[in-house]
Write a protein that holds these residues in place. Structure first.
Motif, PDB file in Angstrom:
ATOM      1  N   ILE A  30      51.252  25.442  28.254  1.00 11.78           N
ATOM      2  CA  ILE A  30      52.595  25.682  28.763  1.00 11.78           C
ATOM      3  C   ILE A  30      52.440  26.560  29.997  1.00 11.78           C
ATOM      4  N   PRO A  31      52.406  25.977  31.193  1.00 10.10           N
ATOM      5  CA  PRO A  31      52.246  26.783  32.411  1.00 10.10           C
ATOM      6  C   PRO A  31      53.432  27.718  32.607  1.00 10.10           C
ATOM      7  N   TYR A  32      53.139  28.885  33.131  1.00  7.53           N
ATOM      8  CA  TYR A  32      54.162  29.895  33.383  1.00  7.53           C
ATOM      9  C   TYR A  32      54.061  30.298  34.841  1.00  7.53           C
ATOM     10  N   LYS A  33      55.153  30.145  35.588  1.00  2.36           N
ATOM     11  CA  LYS A  33      55.114  30.447  37.016  1.00  2.36           C
ATOM     12  C   LYS A  33      56.262  31.375  37.393  1.00  2.36           C
ATOM     13  N   THR A  34      55.963  32.338  38.258  1.00  2.00           N
ATOM     14  CA  THR A  34      56.982  33.208  38.812  1.00  2.00           C
ATOM     15  C   THR A  34      57.532  32.569  40.077  1.00  2.00           C
TER      16      THR A  34
ATOM     17  N   PHE B 266      50.503  36.670  34.259  1.00  2.00           N
ATOM     18  CA  PHE B 266      50.508  35.743  33.116  1.00  2.00           C
ATOM     19  C   PHE B 266      50.708  34.324  33.642  1.00  2.00           C
ATOM     20  N   ASP B 267      49.790  33.422  33.311  1.00  2.00           N
ATOM     21  CA  ASP B 267      49.821  32.061  33.862  1.00  2.00           C
ATOM     22  C   ASP B 267      50.195  30.986  32.848  1.00  2.00           C
ATOM     23  N   GLY B 268      50.302  31.331  31.569  1.00  2.00           N
ATOM     24  CA  GLY B 268      50.746  30.321  30.617  1.00  2.00           C
ATOM     25  C   GLY B 268      50.139  30.461  29.242  1.00  2.00           C
ATOM     26  N   TRP B 269      50.683  29.655  28.329  1.00  2.00           N
ATOM     27  CA  TRP B 269      50.204  29.623  26.941  1.00  2.00           C
ATOM     28  C   TRP B 269      49.214  28.492  26.736  1.00  2.00           C
TER      29      TRP B 269
ATOM     30  N   SER C  14      37.384  46.059  37.841  1.00  2.00           N
ATOM     31  CA  SER C  14      36.913  44.873  37.121  1.00  2.00           C
ATOM     32  C   SER C  14      38.026  43.838  37.092  1.00  2.00           C
ATOM     33  N   VAL C  15      37.636  42.568  36.952  1.00  2.00           N
ATOM     34  CA  VAL C  15      38.583  41.460  36.953  1.00  2.00           C
ATOM     35  C   VAL C  15      38.238  40.495  35.831  1.00  2.00           C
ATOM     36  N   LYS C  16      39.289  40.022  35.122  1.00  2.00           N
ATOM     37  CA  LYS C  16      39.122  38.961  34.126  1.00  2.00           C
ATOM     38  C   LYS C  16      40.092  37.834  34.445  1.00  2.00           C
ATOM     39  N   VAL C  17      39.609  36.614  34.313  1.00  2.00           N
ATOM     40  CA  VAL C  17      40.442  35.437  34.517  1.00  2.00           C
ATOM     41  C   VAL C  17      40.261  34.505  33.331  1.00  2.00           C
ATOM     42  N   SER C  18      41.361  34.179  32.661  1.00  2.00           N
ATOM     43  CA  SER C  18      41.327  33.229  31.551  1.00  2.00           C
ATOM     44  C   SER C  18      42.002  31.948  32.000  1.00  2.00           C
ATOM     45  N   SER C  19      41.228  30.888  32.136  1.00  2.00           N
ATOM     46  CA  SER C  19      41.771  29.602  32.586  1.00  2.00           C
ATOM     47  C   SER C  19      41.051  28.444  31.901  1.00  2.00           C
ATOM     48  N   ASN C  20      40.519  28.714  30.720  1.00  2.00           N
ATOM     49  CA  ASN C  20      39.683  27.740  30.039  1.00  2.00           C
ATOM     50  C   ASN C  20      40.490  26.639  29.348  1.00  2.00           C
TER      51      ASN C  20
ATOM     52  N   HIS D 126      46.568  31.897  29.342  1.00  2.00           N
ATOM     53  CA  HIS D 126      45.927  31.931  30.646  1.00  2.00           C
ATOM     54  C   HIS D 126      46.474  33.147  31.400  1.00  2.00           C
ATOM     55  N   TYR D 127      45.592  33.899  32.007  1.00  2.00           N
ATOM     56  CA  TYR D 127      46.025  35.103  32.715  1.00  2.00           C
ATOM     57  C   TYR D 127      44.974  35.513  33.748  1.00  2.00           C
ATOM     58  N   ARG D 128      45.399  36.370  34.645  1.00  2.00           N
ATOM     59  CA  ARG D 128      44.491  37.031  35.582  1.00  2.00           C
ATOM     60  C   ARG D 128      44.778  38.525  35.510  1.00  2.00           C
ATOM     61  N   SER D 129      43.763  39.337  35.344  1.00  2.00           N
ATOM     62  CA  SER D 129      43.997  40.775  35.209  1.00  2.00           C
ATOM     63  C   SER D 129      42.942  41.564  35.979  1.00  2.00           C
ATOM     64  N   ALA D 130      43.350  42.751  36.402  1.00  2.00           N
ATOM     65  CA  ALA D 130      42.441  43.642  37.122  1.00  2.00           C
ATOM     66  C   ALA D 130      42.639  45.063  36.626  1.00  2.00           C
TER      67      ALA D 130
END
Length: 219
Positions: A184-188, A85-88, A160-166, A100-104
């Motif tokens: 709202i960026p979200y960082k670990t 999870f990369d942010g709202w 499969s991979v999806k990336v939401s960064s629009n 925003h997210y990256r998933s596989a």
């Protein structure tokens, strides 16, 4: 290039699909948590498990009597999901709020790793991945511990991979709405180390920050 099968073809939000194998590897290596699906007599179950990648395979481990490991060890079809999870995304309209997210997603069957030496090497690889150099300092697994552990591997041949960064996807009619729009960026953040209460004095603190790059906490 990722595989292109009926199960890996992304239909919803297809513009978010990625076919680069390197992105798949990055998601798995950063997540290290796989949600794994099995089907039991009582119905489907999804269980989160530690998971790590070596080359084009993902590995999971657990006790021999684990229901998940027993199920997967039979070669039953399964599905693994990894999510970062990369942010709202905050839009001017309620409808277009997003994330925003990256998933596989990985499809296939697990196979058991039976040989002790191979099992030992792969388990140690996971330790080295999360804490480089640690295997030189600790007691490694003995034969009894290795025999009590089931290690399973699944190929990344179908994934499969999806990336939401629009950008914010407001409708043109909403651009005049006087509301703040953006992200709202979200960082670990990883670290700093916290010593165990049982740690003896005089043991030097190791440096595991190279394994986490920019995610390592700055003091």
């Amino acid at each position: 290039m990722l595989s292109n099968s009926a199960r890996t073809t992304i239909k919803k939000s297809a513009h978010k699909a990625r076919t680069d194998t390197e992105i798949l590897h990055q998601i798995i290596d950063e997540s290290l948590i796989a949600h794994i699906a099995i089907t039991e007599e009582s119905g489907p179950v999804v269980i989160p498990m530690l998971a790590w990648r070596v080359g084009e395979k993902v590995y999971v481990h657990g006790a021999n009597n684990s229901r998940l490991m027993r199920n997967l060890g039979k070669g039953n079809m399964t599905c693994l999901t990894f999510t970062l999870f990369d942010g709202w995304v905050l839009a001017r309209s309620a409808f277009h709020h997003s994330a925003h997210y990256r998933s596989a997603v990985v499809f296939g069957q697990f196979e058991q790793i039976e040989q002790r030496n191979e099992k030992d090497q792969l388990l140690n690889h996971f330790i080295e991945q999360i804490a480089p150099g640690r295997c030189e300092d600790i007691r490694l697994s003995n034969n009894k511990e290795l025999d009590a552990t089931m290690l399973l591997a699944i190929s990344l041949s179908e994934a499969s991979v999806k990336v939401s960064s629009n950008e914010v996807a407001d409708d043109d009619a909403d651009l005049d709405v006087r509301a703040w729009a953006g992200f709202i960026p979200y960082k670990t953040v990883v670290g700093p180390l916290k010593a165990s209460s049982t740690l003896d004095e005089g043991i030097e603190e190791p440096d595991y920050s190279p394994a986490y790059a920019k995610r390592w906490a700055e003091l």
